[in-house]
Write a protein that holds these residues in place. Structure first.
Motif, PDB file in Angstrom:
ATOM      1  N   HIS A 143      38.108  67.683  30.001  1.00 25.05           N
ATOM      2  CA  HIS A 143      36.758  67.482  30.519  1.00 25.05           C
ATOM      3  C   HIS A 143      36.629  66.205  31.345  1.00 25.05           C
ATOM      4  CE1 HIS A 143      35.133  70.807  28.004  1.00 25.05           C
ATOM      5  NE2 HIS A 143      36.154  70.466  27.228  1.00 25.05           N
ATOM      6  N   TYR A 144      37.654  65.870  32.097  1.00 26.39           N
ATOM      7  CA  TYR A 144      37.638  64.689  32.956  1.00 26.39           C
ATOM      8  C   TYR A 144      38.673  64.897  34.045  1.00 26.39           C
ATOM      9  CZ  TYR A 144      41.536  63.941  29.824  1.00 26.39           C
ATOM     10  OH  TYR A 144      42.670  64.134  29.083  1.00 26.39           O
ATOM     11  N   THR A 145      38.584  64.072  35.077  1.00 29.66           N
ATOM     12  CA  THR A 145      39.590  64.055  36.138  1.00 29.66           C
ATOM     13  C   THR A 145      40.406  62.776  36.023  1.00 29.66           C
ATOM     14  OG1 THR A 145      38.181  62.875  37.703  1.00 29.66           O
ATOM     15  CG2 THR A 145      38.001  65.296  37.660  1.00 29.66           C
ATOM     16  N   THR A 146      41.502  62.715  36.757  1.00 30.60           N
ATOM     17  CA  THR A 146      42.301  61.481  36.742  1.00 30.60           C
ATOM     18  C   THR A 146      41.501  60.317  37.319  1.00 30.60           C
ATOM     19  OG1 THR A 146      43.314  62.134  38.846  1.00 30.60           O
ATOM     20  CG2 THR A 146      44.529  62.645  36.826  1.00 30.60           C
ATOM     21  N   GLY A 147      40.634  60.597  38.297  1.00 32.66           N
ATOM     22  CA  GLY A 147      39.808  59.531  38.854  1.00 32.66           C
ATOM     23  C   GLY A 147      38.860  58.956  37.822  1.00 32.66           C
ATOM     24  N   GLU A 148      38.257  59.820  37.027  1.00 28.45           N
ATOM     25  CA  GLU A 148      37.356  59.353  35.966  1.00 28.45           C
ATOM     26  C   GLU A 148      38.126  58.591  34.902  1.00 28.45           C
ATOM     27  OE1 GLU A 148      34.111  63.012  36.361  1.00 28.45           O
ATOM     28  OE2 GLU A 148      35.845  63.192  35.021  1.00 28.45           O
ATOM     29  N   TYR A 149      39.294  59.087  34.552  1.00 28.34           N
ATOM     30  CA  TYR A 149      40.130  58.409  33.549  1.00 28.34           C
ATOM     31  C   TYR A 149      40.515  57.023  34.043  1.00 28.34           C
ATOM     32  CZ  TYR A 149      43.788  57.953  29.953  1.00 28.34           C
ATOM     33  OH  TYR A 149      44.556  57.530  28.894  1.00 28.34           O
ATOM     34  N   ARG A 150      40.911  56.929  35.312  1.00 26.78           N
ATOM     35  CA  ARG A 150      41.301  55.636  35.901  1.00 26.78           C
ATOM     36  C   ARG A 150      40.162  54.623  35.796  1.00 26.78           C
ATOM     37  NH1 ARG A 150      42.366  57.486  40.475  1.00 26.78           N
ATOM     38  NH2 ARG A 150      44.673  57.486  40.437  1.00 26.78           N
ATOM     39  N   GLN A 151      38.943  55.067  36.096  1.00 22.02           N
ATOM     40  CA  GLN A 151      37.799  54.157  36.044  1.00 22.02           C
ATOM     41  C   GLN A 151      37.508  53.715  34.613  1.00 22.02           C
ATOM     42  OE1 GLN A 151      36.220  52.835  38.821  1.00 22.02           O
ATOM     43  NE2 GLN A 151      35.479  51.470  37.197  1.00 22.02           N
ATOM     44  N   ILE A 152      37.655  54.610  33.655  1.00 23.95           N
ATOM     45  CA  ILE A 152      37.430  54.252  32.245  1.00 23.95           C
ATOM     46  C   ILE A 152      38.420  53.187  31.809  1.00 23.95           C
ATOM     47  CG2 ILE A 152      37.562  55.136  29.873  1.00 23.95           C
ATOM     48  CD1 ILE A 152      36.536  57.854  31.135  1.00 23.95           C
ATOM     49  N   VAL A 153      39.688  53.346  32.203  1.00 25.25           N
ATOM     50  CA  VAL A 153      40.708  52.350  31.866  1.00 25.25           C
ATOM     51  C   VAL A 153      40.350  50.997  32.496  1.00 25.25           C
ATOM     52  CG1 VAL A 153      43.114  51.685  32.205  1.00 25.25           C
ATOM     53  CG2 VAL A 153      42.551  54.011  31.483  1.00 25.25           C
ATOM     54  N   ARG A 154      39.921  51.018  33.759  1.00 23.79           N
ATOM     55  CA  ARG A 154      39.529  49.757  34.412  1.00 23.79           C
ATOM     56  C   ARG A 154      38.366  49.104  33.686  1.00 23.79           C
ATOM     57  NH1 ARG A 154      39.677  51.998  40.685  1.00 23.79           N
ATOM     58  NH2 ARG A 154      41.950  51.836  40.980  1.00 23.79           N
ATOM     59  N   ASP A 155      37.374  49.907  33.296  1.00 20.71           N
ATOM     60  CA  ASP A 155      36.208  49.355  32.597  1.00 20.71           C
ATOM     61  C   ASP A 155      36.606  48.745  31.257  1.00 20.71           C
ATOM     62  OD1 ASP A 155      34.645  50.234  34.698  1.00 20.71           O
ATOM     63  OD2 ASP A 155      33.919  52.037  33.664  1.00 20.71           O
ATOM     64  N   LEU A 156      37.501  49.416  30.534  1.00 19.30           N
ATOM     65  CA  LEU A 156      37.952  48.881  29.248  1.00 19.30           C
ATOM     66  C   LEU A 156      38.711  47.574  29.436  1.00 19.30           C
ATOM     67  CD1 LEU A 156      39.103  52.138  27.430  1.00 19.30           C
ATOM     68  CD2 LEU A 156      37.304  50.589  26.659  1.00 19.30           C
ATOM     69  N   ARG A 157      39.573  47.532  30.423  1.00 17.66           N
ATOM     70  CA  ARG A 157      40.366  46.308  30.641  1.00 17.66           C
ATOM     71  C   ARG A 157      39.505  45.142  31.096  1.00 17.66           C
ATOM     72  NH1 ARG A 157      45.597  49.565  33.184  1.00 17.66           N
ATOM     73  NH2 ARG A 157      46.716  49.721  31.181  1.00 17.66           N
ATOM     74  N   GLN A 158      38.418  45.439  31.787  1.00 19.06           N
ATOM     75  CA  GLN A 158      37.507  44.373  32.183  1.00 19.06           C
ATOM     76  C   GLN A 158      36.699  43.877  30.990  1.00 19.06           C
ATOM     77  OE1 GLN A 158      34.926  45.410  35.429  1.00 19.06           O
ATOM     78  NE2 GLN A 158      33.968  43.391  35.527  1.00 19.06           N
ATOM     79  N   ALA A 159      36.259  44.794  30.140  1.00 16.59           N
ATOM     80  CA  ALA A 159      35.426  44.425  28.989  1.00 16.59           C
ATOM     81  C   ALA A 159      36.242  43.830  27.850  1.00 16.59           C
ATOM     82  CB  ALA A 159      34.663  45.646  28.492  1.00 16.59           C
ATOM     83  N   PHE A 160      37.516  44.239  27.735  1.00 19.24           N
ATOM     84  CA  PHE A 160      38.389  43.768  26.653  1.00 19.24           C
ATOM     85  C   PHE A 160      39.679  43.215  27.283  1.00 19.24           C
ATOM     86  CE2 PHE A 160      35.752  47.062  24.794  1.00 19.24           C
ATOM     87  CZ  PHE A 160      35.417  46.580  23.535  1.00 19.24           C
ATOM     88  N   PRO A 161      39.655  41.989  27.799  1.00 16.44           N
ATOM     89  CA  PRO A 161      40.857  41.433  28.456  1.00 16.44           C
ATOM     90  C   PRO A 161      42.060  41.448  27.508  1.00 16.44           C
ATOM     91  CG  PRO A 161      38.933  40.051  28.875  1.00 16.44           C
ATOM     92  CD  PRO A 161      38.511  41.057  27.860  1.00 16.44           C
ATOM     93  N   GLY A 162      43.199  41.918  28.020  1.00 14.72           N
ATOM     94  CA  GLY A 162      44.406  41.962  27.205  1.00 14.72           C
ATOM     95  C   GLY A 162      44.475  43.147  26.279  1.00 14.72           C
ATOM     96  N   CYS A 163      43.551  44.094  26.419  1.00 12.66           N
ATOM     97  CA  CYS A 163      43.550  45.244  25.504  1.00 12.66           C
ATOM     98  C   CYS A 163      44.759  46.136  25.758  1.00 12.66           C
ATOM     99  CB  CYS A 163      42.264  46.047  25.640  1.00 12.66           C
ATOM    100  SG  CYS A 163      42.082  46.948  27.195  1.00 12.66           S
ATOM    101  N   ALA A 164      45.118  46.898  24.757  1.00 11.72           N
ATOM    102  CA  ALA A 164      46.196  47.875  24.866  1.00 11.72           C
ATOM    103  C   ALA A 164      45.578  49.248  25.083  1.00 11.72           C
ATOM    104  CB  ALA A 164      47.058  47.869  23.611  1.00 11.72           C
ATOM    105  N   ILE A 165      46.051  49.946  26.113  1.00 11.21           N
ATOM    106  CA  ILE A 165      45.658  51.327  26.339  1.00 11.21           C
ATOM    107  C   ILE A 165      46.872  52.192  26.011  1.00 11.21           C
ATOM    108  CG2 ILE A 165      44.731  53.014  27.957  1.00 11.21           C
ATOM    109  CD1 ILE A 165      42.824  50.723  27.469  1.00 11.21           C
ATOM    110  N   THR A 166      46.747  53.026  25.006  1.00 11.22           N
ATOM    111  CA  THR A 166      47.834  53.918  24.600  1.00 11.22           C
ATOM    112  C   THR A 166      47.366  55.360  24.789  1.00 11.22           C
ATOM    113  OG1 THR A 166      47.112  53.904  22.280  1.00 11.22           O
ATOM    114  CG2 THR A 166      48.699  52.221  22.946  1.00 11.22           C
ATOM    115  N   THR A 167      48.326  56.304  24.785  1.00 15.07           N
ATOM    116  CA  THR A 167      47.928  57.677  25.087  1.00 15.07           C
ATOM    117  C   THR A 167      48.963  58.689  24.635  1.00 15.07           C
ATOM    118  OG1 THR A 167      46.898  59.026  26.821  1.00 15.07           O
ATOM    119  CG2 THR A 167      48.951  57.913  27.396  1.00 15.07           C
ATOM    120  N   ASP A 168      48.621  59.967  24.832  1.00 13.09           N
ATOM    121  CA  ASP A 168      49.538  61.093  24.658  1.00 13.09           C
ATOM    122  C   ASP A 168      49.684  61.775  26.016  1.00 13.09           C
ATOM    123  OD1 ASP A 168      49.476  60.988  21.659  1.00 13.09           O
ATOM    124  OD2 ASP A 168      47.390  61.543  22.006  1.00 13.09           O
TER     125      ASP A 168
END
Length: 432
Positions: A271-296
């Protein structure tokens, strides 16, 4: 009488196993030691892939072989999704589904009295409520898991879980607060909020995942709150901003990707596109500096062309994940994807797995190298080897620390000094 619990699958299953074990202990049973034969063996199953079902059968046979004469119980997702196949597993004396875990103790007592095989798999029902379970202790663990959501309404084309788990339902905030407070009072410093579709928490009771996060963070004694696997599209900017206000929330987010190609995502019914996913990752990294993004990431899904795979590979590299679970698509009877055209050959899946693993291992190493030199608080869990303790930073970097002291269940500030494999070696920070 002695009981042994064998858990297959996810953190939700781990939580449910602890709840079932607690109920049996309260009913007069004792937990069998690791090398001790049990009178009752409970196999809490997973059914996420066809391979999972094979593992269930193997585990059940081994449990009977290692515990001769024991009452064997099969429960969990496999019998719920495939009741006829589960009922045919005659190694199981008792077969129960996911819908009525409270029946486990009376069913075991019934079998011990009558010696009559029990097969009782109640179907999920529309409108059913969240099953009240509570766990006061996690045997052998320093982190506590807390299941706050069950079920899924998404119906990804490859996934059987909505059939095994039913529709979304949520733990009340009152029960959540009480259980987190109990875990904090029991000495647990970190709690992991888990669910089958965790961001859907509250949709059935007029709440939101942020409400659960805030309630958990308010609990005295709890120093860290961590989130389990997340479906990414529900992490909107207001949600991220609200979560970022919670200082106890760990900056590690497991955002299930599955594929870095939009065409593949559409066939998967994601229920998302790669563009939407990319923006979510950017938003998380801005809000949580140094955060780890993990995935499957899944490779070789039905119809995945070489071009689609290359797009997914490039996207995984661009996202620079801290850690990735790479797996090949496994056809699952009962799902829409099972009958899709253009199934990918196993040899192609294997080659794509190797390439995806190589790329994501490189991004993992880069993430770990970026941690070197930082001072972080680590919750130590256990000895990996004599005099070598292991634990995790808030962003879930795995840390090794040489020490002759008992560090289990304690939090210490450390300096991260050297990457070693998938871990970082550290030294204690002293106040000198």
């Amino acid at each position: 009488m002695k009981v042994k619990m064998i858990t297959l699958g996810c953190k939700v299953n781990q939580y449910e196993s602890e709840a079932m074990l607690e109920a049996l202990l309260q009913g007069g049973f004792q937990e069998a030691g690791p090398q001790e034969e049990a009178d009752v063996v409970v196999v809490n199953s997973c059914t996420v892939t066809a391979t999972s079902d094979q593992k269930v059968r193997q585990t059940l046979r081994r449990a009977k072989r290692e515990n001769p004469g024991a009452v064997a119980v099969l429960t969990g997702c496999m019998p719920q999704a495939f009741p006829e196949e589960a009922a045919a597993l005659l190694d199981a004396d008792i077969v129960l589904g996911n819908a009525r875990r409270a029946d486990l103790l009376p069913r075991v007592l019934e079998y011990l009295s009558s010696k009559q095989r029990v097969v009782d798999i109640a179907p999920h029902e529309n409108g059913e409520k969240f099953e009240k379970l509570a766990v006061s202790a996690f045997h052998g663990r320093t982190r506590a898991f807390l299941k706050i959501e069950d079920g899924c309404d998404r119906f990804c084309s490859y996934c059987i879980i909505p059939y095994a788990r039913g529709r979304v339902r949520s733990k009340s905030l009152e029960d959540l607060r009480a259980e987190v407070a109990q875990l904090g009072a029991a000495g647990y410093q970190e709690v992991v909020l888990t669910g089958i579709n965790l961001p859907a928490y509250g949709k059935d009771i007029g709440l939101h995942l942020c409400d659960a996060v805030e309630a958990a963070c308010e609990a005295p004694g709890i120093r860290r709150v961590r989130l389990g696997s997340l479906e990414p599209e529900q992490l909107t900017p207001p949600v991220i901003a609200r979560m970022a206000r919670q200082e106890k929330l760990c900056p590690q987010f497991h955002l299930s990707l599955q594929s870095g190609c939009d065409e593949t995502l559409r066939r998967m019914n994601r229920h998302y596109t790669t563009g939407e996913y990319r923006q979510i990752v950017r938003d998380l990294r801005q809000a949580f500096p140094g955060c780890a993004i993990t995935t499957d990431i899944m490779v070789g899904f039905a119809g995945e062309t070489q071009e689609e795979f290359e797009a997914s590979l490039a996207f995984a590299q661009e996202m620079a994940f801290a850690k990735v679970h790479v797996f090949a698509y496994s056809r699952r009877p009962g799902t829409r994807a099972y009958t899709m055209a253009d199934q990918v050959e196993n040899r192609v899946k294997e080659e794509r797995s190797r390439r995806m693993i190589a790329v994501t291992k490189a991004t993992q190493q880069a993430f770990l190298q970026a941690q070197v030199g930082q001072v972080e608080e680590v919750l130590f869990e256990q000895q990996k080897a004599r005099g070598l303790w292991e634990g995790y930073t808030p962003n879930y970097t795995h840390v090794l620390l040489p020490s002759g002291e008992d560090l289990g269940g304690r939090v210490f500030p450390v300096r991260l000094v050297e990457v070693q494999g998938e871990s970082v070696v550290a030294t204690l920070v002293t106040d000198t």
